[in-house]
Design an enzyme around this catalytic site. Structure first.
Site, PDB file in Angstrom:
ATOM      1  N   THR A   7      61.468  32.270   7.673  1.00 41.96           N
ATOM      2  CA  THR A   7      62.652  33.142   7.765  1.00 41.96           C
ATOM      3  C   THR A   7      63.829  32.526   6.993  1.00 41.96           C
ATOM      4  OG1 THR A   7      63.476  32.228   9.860  1.00 41.96           O
ATOM      5  CG2 THR A   7      61.930  34.077  10.005  1.00 41.96           C
TER       6      THR A   7
ATOM      7  N   LEU B   5      58.532  12.805   4.169  1.00 40.07           N
ATOM      8  CA  LEU B   5      58.463  12.371   2.775  1.00 40.07           C
ATOM      9  C   LEU B   5      58.850  10.897   2.699  1.00 40.07           C
ATOM     10  CD1 LEU B   5      60.193  15.556   1.345  1.00 40.07           C
ATOM     11  CD2 LEU B   5      57.760  14.949   1.083  1.00 40.07           C
TER      12      LEU B   5
ATOM     13  N   ASN C  79      67.940  19.784   3.492  1.00 39.93           N
ATOM     14  CA  ASN C  79      67.082  20.215   4.605  1.00 39.93           C
ATOM     15  C   ASN C  79      67.931  20.949   5.636  1.00 39.93           C
ATOM     16  OD1 ASN C  79      64.740  20.175   6.439  1.00 39.93           O
ATOM     17  ND2 ASN C  79      65.897  18.631   7.595  1.00 39.93           N
TER      18      ASN C  79
ATOM     19  N   HIS D 165      68.152  21.670   9.644  1.00 44.12           N
ATOM     20  CA  HIS D 165      67.638  21.162  10.933  1.00 44.12           C
ATOM     21  C   HIS D 165      68.280  21.975  12.057  1.00 44.12           C
ATOM     22  CE1 HIS D 165      65.893  18.327  13.727  1.00 44.12           C
ATOM     23  NE2 HIS D 165      67.036  18.370  14.384  1.00 44.12           N
TER      24      HIS D 165
ATOM     25  N   GLU E 230      65.593   8.560   3.041  1.00 44.95           N
ATOM     26  CA  GLU E 230      64.345   8.050   3.647  1.00 44.95           C
ATOM     27  C   GLU E 230      64.389   8.059   5.171  1.00 44.95           C
ATOM     28  OE1 GLU E 230      66.622   6.311   2.105  1.00 44.95           O
ATOM     29  OE2 GLU E 230      66.943   4.364   3.072  1.00 44.95           O
TER      30      GLU E 230
ATOM     31  N   GLU F 114      69.505  33.000  13.513  1.00 44.54           N
ATOM     32  CA  GLU F 114      70.278  34.160  13.066  1.00 44.54           C
ATOM     33  C   GLU F 114      71.753  33.831  12.823  1.00 44.54           C
ATOM     34  OE1 GLU F 114      69.702  37.584  15.521  1.00 44.54           O
ATOM     35  OE2 GLU F 114      71.263  38.723  14.485  1.00 44.54           O
TER      36      GLU F 114
ATOM     37  N   ALA G 144      73.256  30.675  12.646  1.00 44.37           N
ATOM     38  CA  ALA G 144      73.623  29.446  11.941  1.00 44.37           C
ATOM     39  C   ALA G 144      72.741  29.191  10.714  1.00 44.37           C
ATOM     40  CB  ALA G 144      73.562  28.261  12.906  1.00 44.37           C
TER      41      ALA G 144
HETATM   42  C1  GAR Z   1      63.712  26.356  11.466  1.00 41.17           C
HETATM   43  O1  GAR Z   1      64.334  26.502  12.709  1.00 41.17           O
HETATM   44  C2  GAR Z   1      64.076  25.018  10.842  1.00 41.17           C
HETATM   45  O2  GAR Z   1      65.381  24.601  11.114  1.00 41.17           O
HETATM   46  C3  GAR Z   1      63.083  24.110  11.519  1.00 41.17           C
HETATM   47  O3  GAR Z   1      61.895  24.854  11.556  1.00 41.17           O
HETATM   48  C4  GAR Z   1      62.193  26.250  11.617  1.00 41.17           C
HETATM   49  C5  GAR Z   1      61.450  26.954  10.501  1.00 41.17           C
HETATM   50  O4  GAR Z   1      61.594  28.342  10.608  1.00 41.17           O
HETATM   51  N1  GAR Z   1      62.946  22.872  10.802  1.00 41.17           N
HETATM   52  C6  GAR Z   1      62.757  21.700  11.398  1.00 41.17           C
HETATM   53  O5  GAR Z   1      62.634  21.569  12.597  1.00 41.17           O
HETATM   54  C7  GAR Z   1      62.682  20.515  10.453  1.00 41.17           C
HETATM   55  N2  GAR Z   1      62.917  19.285  11.162  1.00 41.17           N
HETATM   56  P1  GAR Z   1      61.328  29.293   9.369  1.00 41.17           P
HETATM   57  O6  GAR Z   1      59.928  28.942   8.823  1.00 41.17           O
HETATM   58  O7  GAR Z   1      61.345  30.672   9.971  1.00 41.17           O
HETATM   59  O8  GAR Z   1      62.397  29.086   8.340  1.00 41.17           O
END
Ligand code: GAR
Length: 204
Positions: free
Chosen positions: A16, A97, A111, A113, A151, A181, A183
């Site tokens: 998403t 990574l 990224n 989070h 890292e 949705e 944030a």
């Molecule tokens: C999202 O909430 C993202 O922030 C999280 O995985 C979900 C992926 O949803 N990422 C992490 O937890 C990374 N540490 P999406 O595939 O619908 O974008």
């Protein structure tokens, strides 16, 4: 032609956030970048369909088909380089990574989070686990963070954050949906545009 930063979006799941990035390119919220590659470490995930539907090249590199982490990352890099990717956006990418990889792309990986870093982050905190931990702690506010990747898992410089209220009776699923949705789908495209602009101006 106006120069745009070539973006590679790395994914592992439903995508998403990838969709929010595609929509932001189409609507002009992202005007200094274009998505050149959707790269997944899992075959068959819906992110790949989203990429294909938007006419974006897609690729899959699965760790189980690689001899080790070095081989996995060499194959990721080969895909990124063959699509001339200049900025990597991790959008629900669930693999760690190495320092070799993050050093190669210093200030060129961001990224998203799903918490307010430094809460509920680092190794083992991903996806619904993050929201479960937040609810167990009883926080009244959570949110999302976009940061540069180094890292240290979730340890790089913060670019944007947005807070979201936790509601009485929330489950990890309802909290995740509200944070996505309100944030993630906003600050990931906004941060991507900001970083593209800085790359083009030579600031980073
Ligand atoms: C999202 O909430 C993202 O922030 C999280 O995985 C979900 C992926 O949803 N990422 C992490 O937890 C990374 N540490 P999406 O595939 O619908 O974008």
């Amino acid at each position: 032609m106006v120069r745009k930063v070539k973006i590679g979006v790395m994914v592992s799941g439903g995508g998403t956030n990838l969709q929010a990035l595609i929509d932001a390119v189409n609507s002009g919220i992202i005007e200094n970048g274009e998505i050149s590659l959707v790269l997944s470490n899992k075959a068959g995930v819906y992110s790949l369909e989203r990429g294909k539907n938007a006419g974006i090249p897609t690729a899959v590199v699965e760790k189980k088909n690689c001899t080790d982490q070095k081989d996995f990352e060499a194959k990721l890099i080969a895909e990124l380089e063959s699509h001339e990717v200049e900025l990597i956006v991790l959008a629900g990418f669930m693999a760690i990574l190495s320092k070799d990889f993050t050093d190669k792309y210093a200030k060129r990986i961001i990224n998203v989070h799903p918490s307010l870093i430094p809460s509920f982050c680092g190794e083992g905190f991903y996806g619904l686990r993050v929201h479960r931990a937040a609810l167990e702690k009883g926080v009244k506010v959570s949110g999302a963070t976009v940061h540069f990747v180094n890292e240290i898992p979730d340890g790089g410089e913060i670019i944007m954050q947005k807070a979201v209220e936790v509601m009485e009776g929330d489950t990890p699923e309802t909290l995740s949906a509200r944070i996505l949705e309100n944030a993630e789908w906003k600050i990931l495209p906004a941060s991507t545009e900001l970083v593209c602009k800085k790359i083009l101006s030579g600031e980073i």
